[in-house]
Write a protein that holds these residues in place. Structure first.
Motif, PDB file in Angstrom:
ATOM      1  N   UNK A   2      81.033 -34.934 -16.932  1.00  0.00           N
ATOM      2  CA  UNK A   2      79.585 -35.092 -16.802  1.00  0.00           C
ATOM      3  C   UNK A   2      78.934 -35.381 -18.147  1.00  0.00           C
ATOM      4  N   UNK A   3      77.881 -36.227 -18.130  1.00  0.00           N
ATOM      5  CA  UNK A   3      77.110 -36.491 -19.346  1.00  0.00           C
ATOM      6  C   UNK A   3      76.468 -35.220 -19.882  1.00  0.00           C
ATOM      7  N   UNK A   4      76.274 -34.238 -19.007  1.00  0.00           N
ATOM      8  CA  UNK A   4      75.621 -33.003 -19.435  1.00  0.00           C
ATOM      9  C   UNK A   4      76.462 -32.247 -20.452  1.00  0.00           C
ATOM     10  N   UNK A   5      77.757 -32.457 -20.401  1.00  0.00           N
ATOM     11  CA  UNK A   5      78.613 -31.727 -21.335  1.00  0.00           C
ATOM     12  C   UNK A   5      78.410 -32.191 -22.765  1.00  0.00           C
ATOM     13  N   UNK A   6      78.031 -33.448 -22.951  1.00  0.00           N
ATOM     14  CA  UNK A   6      77.820 -33.969 -24.299  1.00  0.00           C
ATOM     15  C   UNK A   6      76.355 -33.953 -24.708  1.00  0.00           C
ATOM     16  N   UNK A   7      75.433 -33.830 -23.730  1.00  0.00           N
ATOM     17  CA  UNK A   7      74.001 -33.826 -24.037  1.00  0.00           C
ATOM     18  C   UNK A   7      73.301 -32.702 -23.268  1.00  0.00           C
ATOM     19  N   UNK A   8      73.669 -31.445 -23.529  1.00  0.00           N
ATOM     20  CA  UNK A   8      73.049 -30.345 -22.790  1.00  0.00           C
ATOM     21  C   UNK A   8      71.556 -30.236 -22.989  1.00  0.00           C
ATOM     22  N   UNK A   9      71.021 -30.792 -24.109  1.00  0.00           N
ATOM     23  CA  UNK A   9      69.578 -30.697 -24.349  1.00  0.00           C
ATOM     24  C   UNK A   9      68.777 -31.512 -23.338  1.00  0.00           C
ATOM     25  N   UNK A  10      69.432 -32.420 -22.595  1.00  0.00           N
ATOM     26  CA  UNK A  10      68.730 -33.246 -21.628  1.00  0.00           C
ATOM     27  C   UNK A  10      68.772 -32.659 -20.216  1.00  0.00           C
ATOM     28  N   UNK A  11      69.250 -31.429 -20.095  1.00  0.00           N
ATOM     29  CA  UNK A  11      69.231 -30.766 -18.804  1.00  0.00           C
ATOM     30  C   UNK A  11      67.795 -30.602 -18.330  1.00  0.00           C
ATOM     31  N   UNK A  12      67.587 -30.792 -17.026  1.00  0.00           N
ATOM     32  CA  UNK A  12      66.249 -30.652 -16.477  1.00  0.00           C
ATOM     33  C   UNK A  12      65.828 -29.201 -16.344  1.00  0.00           C
ATOM     34  N   UNK A  13      64.578 -29.017 -15.870  1.00  0.00           N
ATOM     35  CA  UNK A  13      64.004 -27.679 -15.782  1.00  0.00           C
ATOM     36  C   UNK A  13      64.799 -26.774 -14.862  1.00  0.00           C
ATOM     37  N   UNK A  14      65.320 -27.324 -13.758  1.00  0.00           N
ATOM     38  CA  UNK A  14      66.039 -26.484 -12.804  1.00  0.00           C
ATOM     39  C   UNK A  14      67.287 -25.864 -13.429  1.00  0.00           C
ATOM     40  N   UNK A  15      67.908 -26.592 -14.362  1.00  0.00           N
ATOM     41  CA  UNK A  15      69.104 -26.063 -15.028  1.00  0.00           C
ATOM     42  C   UNK A  15      68.733 -24.937 -15.991  1.00  0.00           C
ATOM     43  N   UNK A  16      67.647 -25.123 -16.709  1.00  0.00           N
ATOM     44  CA  UNK A  16      67.198 -24.070 -17.625  1.00  0.00           C
ATOM     45  C   UNK A  16      66.791 -22.825 -16.852  1.00  0.00           C
ATOM     46  N   UNK A  17      66.113 -23.021 -15.723  1.00  0.00           N
ATOM     47  CA  UNK A  17      65.720 -21.882 -14.904  1.00  0.00           C
ATOM     48  C   UNK A  17      66.944 -21.144 -14.378  1.00  0.00           C
ATOM     49  N   UNK A  18      67.971 -21.882 -13.966  1.00  0.00           N
ATOM     50  CA  UNK A  18      69.176 -21.237 -13.463  1.00  0.00           C
ATOM     51  C   UNK A  18      69.878 -20.454 -14.567  1.00  0.00           C
ATOM     52  N   UNK A  19      69.930 -21.024 -15.755  1.00  0.00           N
ATOM     53  CA  UNK A  19      70.553 -20.303 -16.870  1.00  0.00           C
ATOM     54  C   UNK A  19      69.840 -18.986 -17.144  1.00  0.00           C
ATOM     55  N   UNK A  20      68.506 -19.017 -17.160  1.00  0.00           N
ATOM     56  CA  UNK A  20      67.757 -17.788 -17.417  1.00  0.00           C
ATOM     57  C   UNK A  20      67.969 -16.773 -16.301  1.00  0.00           C
ATOM     58  N   UNK A  21      67.989 -17.262 -15.057  1.00  0.00           N
ATOM     59  CA  UNK A  21      68.217 -16.361 -13.921  1.00  0.00           C
ATOM     60  C   UNK A  21      69.623 -15.757 -13.980  1.00  0.00           C
ATOM     61  N   UNK A  22      70.608 -16.557 -14.351  1.00  0.00           N
ATOM     62  CA  UNK A  22      71.979 -16.064 -14.430  1.00  0.00           C
ATOM     63  C   UNK A  22      72.127 -15.061 -15.564  1.00  0.00           C
ATOM     64  N   UNK A  23      71.410 -15.264 -16.662  1.00  0.00           N
ATOM     65  CA  UNK A  23      71.480 -14.334 -17.787  1.00  0.00           C
ATOM     66  C   UNK A  23      70.931 -12.962 -17.403  1.00  0.00           C
ATOM     67  N   UNK A  24      69.926 -12.950 -16.510  1.00  0.00           N
ATOM     68  CA  UNK A  24      69.320 -11.683 -16.095  1.00  0.00           C
ATOM     69  C   UNK A  24      70.060 -11.027 -14.933  1.00  0.00           C
ATOM     70  N   UNK A  25      70.947 -11.761 -14.286  1.00  0.00           N
ATOM     71  CA  UNK A  25      71.574 -11.279 -13.057  1.00  0.00           C
ATOM     72  C   UNK A  25      72.931 -10.645 -13.326  1.00  0.00           C
ATOM     73  N   UNK A  26      73.570 -10.205 -12.231  1.00  0.00           N
ATOM     74  CA  UNK A  26      74.919  -9.639 -12.320  1.00  0.00           C
ATOM     75  C   UNK A  26      75.977 -10.722 -12.407  1.00  0.00           C
ATOM     76  N   UNK A  27      75.546 -11.975 -12.298  1.00  0.00           N
ATOM     77  CA  UNK A  27      76.492 -13.075 -12.467  1.00  0.00           C
ATOM     78  C   UNK A  27      77.215 -13.524 -11.216  1.00  0.00           C
ATOM     79  N   UNK A  28      76.702 -13.144 -10.032  1.00  0.00           N
ATOM     80  CA  UNK A  28      77.372 -13.592  -8.816  1.00  0.00           C
ATOM     81  C   UNK A  28      77.184 -15.098  -8.664  1.00  0.00           C
ATOM     82  N   UNK A  29      78.256 -15.831  -8.422  1.00  0.00           N
ATOM     83  CA  UNK A  29      78.159 -17.302  -8.370  1.00  0.00           C
ATOM     84  C   UNK A  29      77.338 -17.790  -7.183  1.00  0.00           C
ATOM     85  N   UNK A  30      76.632 -18.918  -7.410  1.00  0.00           N
ATOM     86  CA  UNK A  30      75.838 -19.548  -6.353  1.00  0.00           C
ATOM     87  C   UNK A  30      76.639 -20.603  -5.605  1.00  0.00           C
ATOM     88  N   UNK A  31      77.660 -21.137  -6.261  1.00  0.00           N
ATOM     89  CA  UNK A  31      78.549 -22.134  -5.651  1.00  0.00           C
ATOM     90  C   UNK A  31      77.785 -23.374  -5.193  1.00  0.00           C
TER      91      UNK A  31
END
Length: 231
Positions: A2-31
């Motif tokens: 994926x292009x995201x692996x080389x340019x993570x700064x171009x991730x959209x808002x939904x990806x940033x929101x998921x990262x923040x939610x995962x950081x606060x959570x117990x880490x159960x996968x969403x799949x």
């Protein structure tokens, strides 16, 4: 890969929101596909427990992305507030009564909406028919502008509350022709000039009692030559 692996700064808002939610959570996968792309980009990693259960954890690169996105958001908020004050100050200098922290109710269609215009102003007059309410909606990021343009009901609410409605755009985020023709467009140029790219169509508008009550309760922007109350 994926292009995201080389340019993570171009991730959209939904990806940033998921990262923040995962950081606060117990880490159960969403799949789901968002999680897959974050894993491929190296911002999440899978962790297996001794009991054989698998969770997902934010990596160091993911934490850096969260920090970077927070800094970008703060910078955008600062730029937005600066432009709000710039527009509000110009309206005040034009002898208009200006508000920047209003919550107003409007009913452009079947449902009532609660709207928070960035800058709401009326003429300094004692004749109700001459107040000519104007709304300026400030946009400093293209993504925020495009999100608003997908909400015609919100735009309709602003128009129901005003005789003129303007989008004020930070220079470079959009072209005036991208804005619907029933809206005015002002470009806030980097050299400090407020360029009126398109005048707003004028509509007859009378403020309802609920709006007058909101104005009475709100704190208006004081003019530059007005004393501060209590001093």
């Amino acid at each position: 890969m994926s292009d995201l692996s080389s340019q993570p700064s171009k991730l959209g808002r939904i990806y940033s929101q998921r990262l923040r939610a995962m950081y606060r959570s117990a880490g159960w996968p969403c799949l789901d596909t968002v999680e897959v792309e974050l894993l491929v980009a190296g911002l999440l990693e899978r962790v297996s427990s001794s009991a054989g259960m698998e969770t997902v954890r934010v990596t160091d690169a993911g934490l850096q992305h969260i920090a970077d996105s927070l800094m970008r958001n703060r910078a955008a908020l600062d730029a937005h507030e600066a432009l709000v004050q710039r527009v509000a100050g110009e309206q005040a200098r034009n002898d208009r009564i200006v508000y920047t922290s209003l919550a107003l109710r409007a009913k452009p269609a079947e449902d009532w909406l609660v709207l928070r215009p960035d800058v709401f102003s009326i003429r300094n007059t004692t004749v109700e028919d001459y107040v000519e309410p104007v709304i300026h909606e400030i946009k400093v990021r293209r993504a925020d502008l495009l999100s608003d343009l997908k909400k015609p009901e919100k735009r309709g609410g602003y128009m129901a509350l005003s005789s003129e409605f303007y989008f004020v755009l930070a220079e470079g985020i959009a072209k005036p022709e991208e804005i619907p023709e029933d809206c005015g467009v002002i470009v806030a140029r980097n050299d400090g000039v407020m360029e009126r790219a398109r005048c707003s169509p004028k509509r007859a508008a009378r403020l309802g009692f609920a709006t007058w009550m909101a104005l009475a309760k709100a704190e208006r922007l004081r003019g530059f030559d007005e004393p501060t109350p209590g001093l």
